[in-house]
Design a protein around this motif. Structure first.
Motif, mmCIF file in Angstrom:
data_model
loop_
_atom_site.group_PDB
_atom_site.id
_atom_site.type_symbol
_atom_site.label_atom_id
_atom_site.label_comp_id
_atom_site.label_asym_id
_atom_site.label_seq_id
_atom_site.Cartn_x
_atom_site.Cartn_y
_atom_site.Cartn_z
ATOM 1 N N VAL A 152 46.347 41.461 45.017
ATOM 2 C CA VAL A 152 45.162 41.715 44.193
ATOM 3 C C VAL A 152 45.073 43.215 43.924
ATOM 4 C CG1 VAL A 152 43.872 39.733 45.066
ATOM 5 C CG2 VAL A 152 43.674 41.937 46.233
ATOM 6 N N GLY A 185 37.331 44.308 44.609
ATOM 7 C CA GLY A 185 38.345 43.955 43.641
ATOM 8 C C GLY A 185 38.077 44.557 42.274
ATOM 9 N N GLN A 204 38.799 37.511 41.584
ATOM 10 C CA GLN A 204 40.248 37.324 41.554
ATOM 11 C C GLN A 204 40.606 36.205 42.519
ATOM 12 O OE1 GLN A 204 42.846 40.890 41.540
ATOM 13 N NE2 GLN A 204 40.959 42.126 41.575
#
Length: 320
Positions: free
Chosen positions: A95, A114, A119
């Motif tokens: 990620v 994130g 995600q």
């Protein structure tokens, strides 16, 4: 998926977004209320003494608020990096996230956000705190984080500060934070003492208390800076490296210590060189109390019997 004591191992609980610590927020609100209360009564102070009191009270509240807030701040040593890293241990899923490391006097705070937040069908927004103050078990908190299944970047950074880590920085950071916190509490006590002494007819003792306040504030900065002699392990997340530097709490505490030294030296200098100027600053504008108001005639008190008694002569004769 197996259960761990009835809890899923990959942290299914609601995430806690990064935010301000509750003790720090309470300290800020308390001193803001004190400052607001003083500003409400400020219009009731007449003359130029209003501005003397404004500078004196707000400056003193700033010093006290900074000394107390520094205990609960996690901004003594900070670092952040935006990288593409593994999300779970032993997983190929990666990620893009912003990772932050915040080291305070009582522990370390790690954030993971994130970019974007959503995600892998999850909300990546973590804020985890690991405490090492006296009475707290850092290793136990790290073990609980492993059981929860926190993301890999959080566990990776937290593991670097564990007592069993090959980095060996746990003892140095824990001792530095302990002594820095202790000296800050001493500085706070002398700040209270300086306020009481400056309100009494012994301003030179208040100046000495301010000097001691600044000295202990600087001692706390030097105590925390002692960990810089211990090199921190290389922190690599994906292809990026996270580096740390002194944060806002460190520099503000340093500035507050220097400010207290300057104020204490100024009070002592004025006490021995120009005591009237020191009295003017501590008690307000003396002219407002001694000189008559502009445009008003002086008040003259006269006794109508004064001339009568002054004009008359008193003769006393004695016949033997």
């Amino acid at each position: 998926m197996t259960l761990w004591n009835g809890v899923l191992p990959f942290y299914p609980q609601p995430r806690h977004a990064a935010g301000l610590s509750v003790p720090l927020l309470i300290v800020i609100l308390v001193f803001l209320v004190l400052a607001a209360s003083f500003l409400l009564i400020l219009p009731g102070i007449r003359g130029h003494s209003r501005w003397f009191w404004l500078v004196r009270v707000l400056l003193s509240l700033f010093i006290g608020a900074e000394i107390v807030a520094a205990h609960f701040s996690a901004e003594w040593s900070v670092g952040s990096v935006s990288t593409k890293t593994s999300y779970k241990a032993f997983s190929v899923e990666r990620v893009r996230a912003h990772v932050g490391l915040h080291v305070g006097l009582d522990g370390v705070n790690i954030t993971l956000t994130g970019t974007p937040v959503q995600q892998l069908n999850e909300t990546i927004d973590y804020n985890e705190q690991f405490i090492w103050r006296v009475g707290q078990n850092y290793a136990g908190a790290y073990a609980e984080a492993l059981e929860k299944g926190l993301p890999y970047p959080v566990l990776y950074l937290a593991e670097k500060f564990t007592p069993s880590s090959p980095c060996g920085v746990y003892r140095q950071y824990r001792l530095a934070g302990h002594y820095a916190s202790a000296t800050l509490w001493v500085a706070f006590c002398f700040w209270l003492l300086s306020n009481m002494l400056l309100s009494m007819p012994v301003p030179h003792y208040g100046g000495l208390a301010l000097l001691i306040t600044g000295a202990f504030a600087l001692f706390s900065v030097f105590a925390f800076a002692s960990v810089s002699s211990v090199p921190l392990c290389q922190l690599r997340l994906g292809s990026s490296e996270l580096t740390t530097h002194y944060g806002a709490a460190f520099w503000i505490t340093l500035a507050t210590g220097v400010l207290c030294l300057l104020l204490g030296a100024a009070v002592l200098s004025l006490h021995y060189a120009r005591p009237s100027a020191l009295r003017l600053f501590l008690e307000g504008s003396v002219k407002d109390l001694e000189s008559p108001t502009k445009g008003s005639s002086p008040l003259i008190l006269s006794n109508p019997l004064h001339k009568h008694f002054r004009a008359s002569d008193l003769t006393i004769s004695t016949n033997l």
